[in-house]
Design a protein around this motif. Structure first.
Motif, PDB file in Angstrom:
ATOM      1  N   GLY A 197      42.111 -82.801 121.306  1.00 57.34           N
ATOM      2  CA  GLY A 197      41.196 -83.049 120.195  1.00 57.34           C
ATOM      3  C   GLY A 197      39.861 -82.367 120.431  1.00 57.34           C
ATOM      4  N   ARG A 198      39.151 -82.147 119.354  1.00 56.30           N
ATOM      5  CA  ARG A 198      37.900 -81.389 119.428  1.00 56.30           C
ATOM      6  C   ARG A 198      36.852 -82.056 120.316  1.00 56.30           C
TER       7      ARG A 198
ATOM      8  N   GLU B 223      47.324 -81.674 114.546  1.00 56.56           N
ATOM      9  CA  GLU B 223      45.889 -81.421 114.378  1.00 56.56           C
ATOM     10  C   GLU B 223      45.165 -81.457 115.714  1.00 56.56           C
TER      11      GLU B 223
ATOM     12  N   GLU C 272      43.079 -78.355 117.274  1.00 58.75           N
ATOM     13  CA  GLU C 272      41.651 -78.488 117.567  1.00 58.75           C
ATOM     14  C   GLU C 272      41.363 -78.103 119.020  1.00 58.75           C
TER      15      GLU C 272
ATOM     16  N   GLN D 234      41.243 -74.349 119.527  1.00 59.32           N
ATOM     17  CA  GLN D 234      39.998 -73.729 119.089  1.00 59.32           C
ATOM     18  C   GLN D 234      38.877 -73.944 120.114  1.00 59.32           C
TER      19      GLN D 234
END
Length: 279
Positions: free
Chosen positions: A87-88, A120, A124, A127
């Motif tokens: 997760g981000r 997702e 994330e 990225q």
């Protein structure tokens, strides 16, 4: 420098980074044993060390690296982001914690350890890995245990292609579809559990090739991996086996021997299936 170091071939990843094709893995090595094991591996000639946050032994790896006195530029260190940190908001902290335990200011390869089932979250994280590479906290970025459809989602974000996909791969589970997708995108295939946790060592095809070359069964399988173009990270805490796992460059499997090992495919998975595993 151990002369074995000079015999280990390197591959050039799709981002231009050079990576030894043969390394040393520390999966399931307790932290209190890891320093000695990695120190022995480095003395034997290994220069690529593969660990992960979930292994609980990054500190042991770090102690061995520091004690070795080897220049940082001679070492190739891989670690991995665990599912709990996908997760981000948590990926950056995952690498920071690993670097602290390793005693390093950067790693050479940082992998998303498993995709999990939250698409997702791993997108994330990917990225954020791109940001971490741009900041110099890792030289290369990649994934582990990603299926073809998961790879395509990652690449589809903005076109950045993972440098490596580390997957379970051995003669009993050759992961041919994933390996083909890796090749199509210029992704290096790295094999974990390259000996199927020892299950393939007694196979008649392996033993026949070993007898023909006067080598051990593990050497035959590891040589098969190298001839397939795989990066491979065998694990042993026994010094003699560490040494023999490096002695792969005085022989070649012939076409018939390679074909015999290729024919051993039986969907013999020893670990979880990546499409459903959530830790």
């Amino acid at each position: 420098m151990n002369t074995a170091t000079n015999t280990i071939p390197t591959i050039t990843l799709n981002d231009g980074t050079s990576m030894p094709q043969l390394g040393y893995g520390v999966f399931q090595v307790p932290d209190e044993q890891t320093t000695t094991a990695v120190s022995t591996a480095l003395e034997t000639g290994y220069r690529s060390i593969d660990t992960a946050a979930i292994y609980g032994n990054e500190s042991g790896v770090g102690r061995a690296l520091a004690a070795s006195g080897l220049p940082r530029g001679e070492l190739f260190v891989t670690t991995k982001l665990w599912l709990a940190d996908l997760g981000r908001e948590t990926t950056r902290g995952g690498l920071a914690a690993s670097l602290d335990k390793l005693g390093l200011d950067h790693v050479d390869l940082y992998l998303i350890h498993w995709p999990g089932t939250d698409t997702e979250a791993y997108l994330e994280s990917w990225q954020v890995l791109e940001e971490l590479r741009a900041e110099g906290l890792t030289r290369s970025i990649g994934v582990s245990n990603f299926l073809p459809e998961q790879l395509e989602r990652v690449i589809g974000l903005d076109g950045t292609v993972p440098a490596v996909n580390q997957v379970e791969l051995h003669p009993f589970l050759q992961n041919r579809e994933t390996a083909a997708v890796n090749r199509a995108h210029g992704i290096a295939t790295e094999a974990w559990s390259p000996l199927a946790q020892g299950a393939v060592l007694d196979d008649p095809a392996v033993l026949a090739a070993a007898a023909a070359h006067g080598v051990g069964a593990a050497q035959v399988i590891l040589r098969w991996h190298l001839q397939q173009g795989n990066v491979v990270i065998p694990k042993s805490v026994t010094a003699s086996r560490m040494a023999s796992n490096l002695e792969l460059f005085g022989f070649d499997l012939d076409t018939a021997q390679v074909a015999a090992l290729d024919a051993l495919e039986r969907d013999g998975r020893t670990g979880p299936f990546p499409g459903t595993f959530n830790g």
